[in-house]
Scaffold this motif. Structure first.
Motif, PDB file in Angstrom:
ATOM      1  N   LEU A  78      -4.974  -4.350  -2.390  1.00 28.09           N
ATOM      2  CA  LEU A  78      -4.486  -3.708  -3.607  1.00 28.09           C
ATOM      3  C   LEU A  78      -3.722  -4.771  -4.386  1.00 28.09           C
ATOM      4  O   LEU A  78      -2.696  -5.281  -3.928  1.00 28.09           O
ATOM      5  CB  LEU A  78      -3.566  -2.527  -3.278  1.00 28.09           C
ATOM      6  CG  LEU A  78      -2.849  -1.866  -4.459  1.00 28.09           C
ATOM      7  CD1 LEU A  78      -3.834  -1.349  -5.480  1.00 28.09           C
ATOM      8  CD2 LEU A  78      -1.947  -0.733  -3.977  1.00 28.09           C
ATOM      9  N   TYR A 106       2.776   4.255  -3.297  1.00 24.69           N
ATOM     10  CA  TYR A 106       2.952   2.839  -3.614  1.00 24.69           C
ATOM     11  C   TYR A 106       3.783   2.733  -4.875  1.00 24.69           C
ATOM     12  O   TYR A 106       3.546   3.417  -5.864  1.00 24.69           O
ATOM     13  CB  TYR A 106       1.589   2.181  -3.834  1.00 24.69           C
ATOM     14  CG  TYR A 106       1.650   0.708  -4.138  1.00 24.69           C
ATOM     15  CD1 TYR A 106       1.835  -0.232  -3.137  1.00 24.69           C
ATOM     16  CD2 TYR A 106       1.519   0.257  -5.456  1.00 24.69           C
ATOM     17  CE1 TYR A 106       1.884  -1.584  -3.422  1.00 24.69           C
ATOM     18  CE2 TYR A 106       1.572  -1.089  -5.757  1.00 24.69           C
ATOM     19  CZ  TYR A 106       1.752  -2.011  -4.732  1.00 24.69           C
ATOM     20  OH  TYR A 106       1.814  -3.359  -5.030  1.00 24.69           O
ATOM     21  N   VAL A 141      -8.199   0.918  -0.365  1.00 20.71           N
ATOM     22  CA  VAL A 141      -7.962   1.825  -1.484  1.00 20.71           C
ATOM     23  C   VAL A 141      -9.271   2.521  -1.822  1.00 20.71           C
ATOM     24  O   VAL A 141     -10.239   1.878  -2.220  1.00 20.71           O
ATOM     25  CB  VAL A 141      -7.429   1.078  -2.718  1.00 20.71           C
ATOM     26  CG1 VAL A 141      -7.239   2.057  -3.876  1.00 20.71           C
ATOM     27  CG2 VAL A 141      -6.132   0.371  -2.404  1.00 20.71           C
ATOM     28  N   MET A 180       2.618   5.560  -7.421  1.00 22.57           N
ATOM     29  CA  MET A 180       1.252   6.069  -7.423  1.00 22.57           C
ATOM     30  C   MET A 180       0.864   6.499  -6.011  1.00 22.57           C
ATOM     31  O   MET A 180       1.365   5.945  -5.021  1.00 22.57           O
ATOM     32  CB  MET A 180       0.287   5.008  -7.941  1.00 22.57           C
ATOM     33  CG  MET A 180       0.112   3.811  -7.038  1.00 22.57           C
ATOM     34  SD  MET A 180      -1.049   2.605  -7.689  1.00 22.57           S
ATOM     35  CE  MET A 180      -0.074   1.923  -9.015  1.00 22.57           C
ATOM     36  N   ASP A 182      -9.056   5.730  -3.683  1.00 20.22           N
ATOM     37  CA  ASP A 182      -8.721   6.293  -4.982  1.00 20.22           C
ATOM     38  C   ASP A 182      -7.203   6.249  -5.115  1.00 20.22           C
ATOM     39  O   ASP A 182      -6.473   6.187  -4.108  1.00 20.22           O
ATOM     40  CB  ASP A 182      -9.223   7.736  -5.111  1.00 20.22           C
ATOM     41  CG  ASP A 182      -9.269   8.200  -6.572  1.00 20.22           C
ATOM     42  OD1 ASP A 182      -9.473   9.406  -6.794  1.00 20.22           O
ATOM     43  OD2 ASP A 182      -9.088   7.355  -7.466  1.00 20.22           O
ATOM     44  N   MET A 183      -6.723   6.272  -6.356  1.00 16.50           N
ATOM     45  CA  MET A 183      -5.281   6.287  -6.588  1.00 16.50           C
ATOM     46  C   MET A 183      -4.984   6.946  -7.920  1.00 16.50           C
ATOM     47  O   MET A 183      -5.843   7.013  -8.809  1.00 16.50           O
ATOM     48  CB  MET A 183      -4.696   4.868  -6.533  1.00 16.50           C
ATOM     49  CG  MET A 183      -5.394   3.827  -7.383  1.00 16.50           C
ATOM     50  SD  MET A 183      -4.719   2.174  -7.063  1.00 16.50           S
ATOM     51  CE  MET A 183      -5.746   1.185  -8.151  1.00 16.50           C
ATOM     52  N   VAL A 218      -1.995   6.740  -3.118  1.00 11.20           N
ATOM     53  CA  VAL A 218      -3.143   5.945  -2.705  1.00 11.20           C
ATOM     54  C   VAL A 218      -3.846   6.647  -1.546  1.00 11.20           C
ATOM     55  O   VAL A 218      -3.219   6.976  -0.531  1.00 11.20           O
ATOM     56  CB  VAL A 218      -2.721   4.522  -2.274  1.00 11.20           C
ATOM     57  CG1 VAL A 218      -3.941   3.734  -1.794  1.00 11.20           C
ATOM     58  CG2 VAL A 218      -2.039   3.800  -3.417  1.00 11.20           C
ATOM     59  N   SER A 219      -5.162   6.886  -1.740  1.00 13.59           N
ATOM     60  CA  SER A 219      -5.993   7.424  -0.664  1.00 13.59           C
ATOM     61  C   SER A 219      -6.763   6.280  -0.028  1.00 13.59           C
ATOM     62  O   SER A 219      -7.425   5.507  -0.717  1.00 13.59           O
ATOM     63  CB  SER A 219      -6.963   8.471  -1.214  1.00 13.59           C
ATOM     64  OG  SER A 219      -7.945   8.789  -0.258  1.00 13.59           O
ATOM     65  N   SER A 220      -6.691   6.168   1.292  1.00 12.82           N
ATOM     66  CA  SER A 220      -7.412   5.129   2.039  1.00 12.82           C
ATOM     67  C   SER A 220      -8.496   5.724   2.925  1.00 12.82           C
ATOM     68  O   SER A 220      -8.975   5.062   3.846  1.00 12.82           O
ATOM     69  CB  SER A 220      -6.425   4.311   2.883  1.00 12.82           C
ATOM     70  OG  SER A 220      -5.480   3.665   2.071  1.00 12.82           O
TER      71      SER A 220
END
Length: 526
Positions: free
Chosen positions: A320, A363, A340, A351, A342-343, A353-355
């Motif tokens: 990121l 974040y 990452v 923000m 989506d965010m 953050v989807s992992s």
């Protein structure tokens, strides 16, 4: 000295002006202003010492630029002063911007700045040629722009008439459809009313007939009662009906119909009766920035020209980046090793953050990362924050996902508040049918949810519009090419413009699909 206009072919003499015999005229001496035959030009005129430096021009060259240049050269060498008629000009006064002779230098042009007459002449010729080149360049520019505008005008006029014809044809067809539908409704109305009408009219006719008959009998009885003869009473009694007739009519059940017209208000149905005219947006590439991120899957912009770039690869290659967008490039300010998928901004400084893991990360702009919420055992996918600060999160039962989805899988959207409390779940419609295969990206518009949904292992996708109650409003699966072949849609992301257009990125075709809010395709920009 005669001007160049006096040297045209129309004034060429019939014989050589030197020998006055030969009609074979080939040349003209610009200095002498004599037309010469070939023999006189080469054997006599060219051998005379006084004329050896004269300018000789082939008469076939009359009218061309070289001829005019030669004439001017001779005139330049013999240019007479306009003030001192017996003097030739040989310099150019730069202060007065005019030719001058030797006497002029001692009289009106003392202490002035001079230049040789032929040098200034060459400069002026060069300046004129440069201007001609600029004129030609500008004229070509205007010609090109005129051609472009003519084409835009022609294309626009053709588009106008084609669109107008389509509108008029649509109007005609819809009028025919509406007229036919109205005719069918009237026939249906007739079918429901006419039999009952006929039955009622028949019964009314019977009742009227009975009324008339009874009225006659009543009248006869009244006449007998008015009679003075007792015998009439006894005679009439023989014809009396005993017992009296019963009052009876057929019972007819009423059948009332009601027509409820469709509400045709544009604001409620979303479009006019015939359709709406949309402006196809012009799209052009303004600038590109090269990133060292191998595959950018998520990008967020901040108001201070800071961007956040994320990718979803192997954990050791995922990152990121926080970058600053400059005029011609991007400058990496911070880099964090994290996957990452989506965010989305949750506020100005943080923000989500989807992992594609169970935990959502928070974040911050200053580079800090912390846990926000866990959905164990479910895995996160897309994330979006609505204007009223609701969080919409995509959840699946596993990662990587199984496609097509098995019966016992979980593919849902959850709506939460910013404290992480789940308020609503969208997974099945009212008929208990699964709405989504794999929610890849999500956005909202007013009270509707727009989802990019991946449907197979080839990452083919579709775009669907849902409401918060799980009602599916429309599905967009792609379009057809000019060869009528269906174009495979690999939808990756979705955005909604201020003009209420839906933009869908398509990685398979390197295209952007532009939809209206009714889910209809407006344009595909390749």
């Amino acid at each position: 000295m005669a001007s160049s206009q006096s040297t045209g072919m129309a004034q060429t003499p019939t014989v050589c002006q030197f020998c006055e015999e030969s009609p074979d005229i080939k040349w003209k001496c610009i200095n002498c202003e004599l037309f010469l035959c070939q023999l006189c030009s080469s054997k006599i005129h060219g051998k005379i010492k006084a004329s050896m430096e004269h300018e000789i021009i082939n008469i076939t060259d009359f009218g061309i630029e070289d001829f005019a240049t030669s004439v001017r050269k001779v005139e330049l060498e013999n240019m007479v002063c306009t003030i001192h008629v017996k003097q030739k000009c040989f310099v150019f006064c730069k202060d007065c911007s005019k030719p001058a002779c030797s006497k002029c230098l001692n009289e009106t042009h003392k202490m002035h700045d001079y230049k040789a007459l032929d040098e200034r002449y060459d400069e002026i010729i060069s300046e004129m040629n440069e201007l001609i080149k600029k004129f030609e360049s500008n004229l070509q520019f205007f010609k090109n722009e005129k051609d472009k505008l003519q084409k835009v005008l022609s294309d626009g006029d053709n588009n106008f008439h084609e669109t107008r014809d389509i509108i008029l044809q649509t109007e005609k067809e819809m009028k025919e459809v509406i007229s036919k539908h109205a005719k069918d409704l009237l026939q249906e109305l007739d079918a429901k009313w006419k039999p009952l009408e006929n039955k009622i009219k028949t019964e009314l006719s019977e009742i009227k007939k009975i009324e008339e008959e009874w009225e006659t009998k009543k009248k006869n009885l009244n006449q007998v009662l008015q009679s003075h003869q007792v015998e009439d009473i006894f005679t009439t009694s023989k014809t009396l009906e005993k017992p009296l007739p019963e009052c009876w009519v057929k019972k007819i059940k009423p059948n009332k119909t009601k027509f409820i017209p469709r509400n045709m208000e544009v604001k409620k149905v979303g479009q006019s009766m015939l359709g709406d005219i949309y402006i196809v947006p012009e799209m052009e590439l303004i600038h590109t920035f090269q990133s060292d991120v191998e595959s950018v899957v998520a990008l967020l912009l901040s108001s201070d020209n800071t961007a956040f770039i994320g990718n979803f690869a192997n954990p050791e290659h995922s990152k990121l980046q926080t970058v600053k967008i400059e005029t011609n490039n991007i400058k990496i300010e911070r880099e964090l090793q994290i996957q990452v998928f989506d965010m989305a901004w949750i506020n100005d400084k943080e923000m989500l953050v989807s992992s594609r893991k169970c935990d959502f990360k928070l974040y911050t702009k200053d580079g800090q990362i912390k846990k926000f919420k866990s959905f164990t055992p479910l895995k996160t996918s897309c994330v979006y924050v609505t204007k009223d600060n609701k969080l919409i999160v995509g959840l699946t039962e596993s990662s990587p996902i199984t496609l097509p989805p098995p019966k016992d899988c979980i593919r849902r959207l959850v709506i939460m508040n910013q404290d992480g409390y789940v308020q609503h779940i969208i997974e099945y419609d009212k008929d208990n049918q699964r709405l989504l295969t794999f929610p890849h990206r999500v956005k909202t518009f007013h009270d509707k949810i727009i989802v990019v949904d991946v449907i197979n292992k080839e990452f083919e996708g579709r775009v669907v519009m849902l409401d918060y109650g799980g009602q599916l409003h429309w599905t967009y699966n792609g379009c057809y090419s000019i060869h009528s072949d269906h174009v495979k849609l690999c939808a990756k992301d979705v955005a909604i413009t201020s003009s209420e257009m839906i933009l869908v990125t398509d990685s398979a075709n390197h295209a952007i699909h532009i939809l209206i809010l009714l889910g209809k395709l407006l344009y595909v920009r390749m």
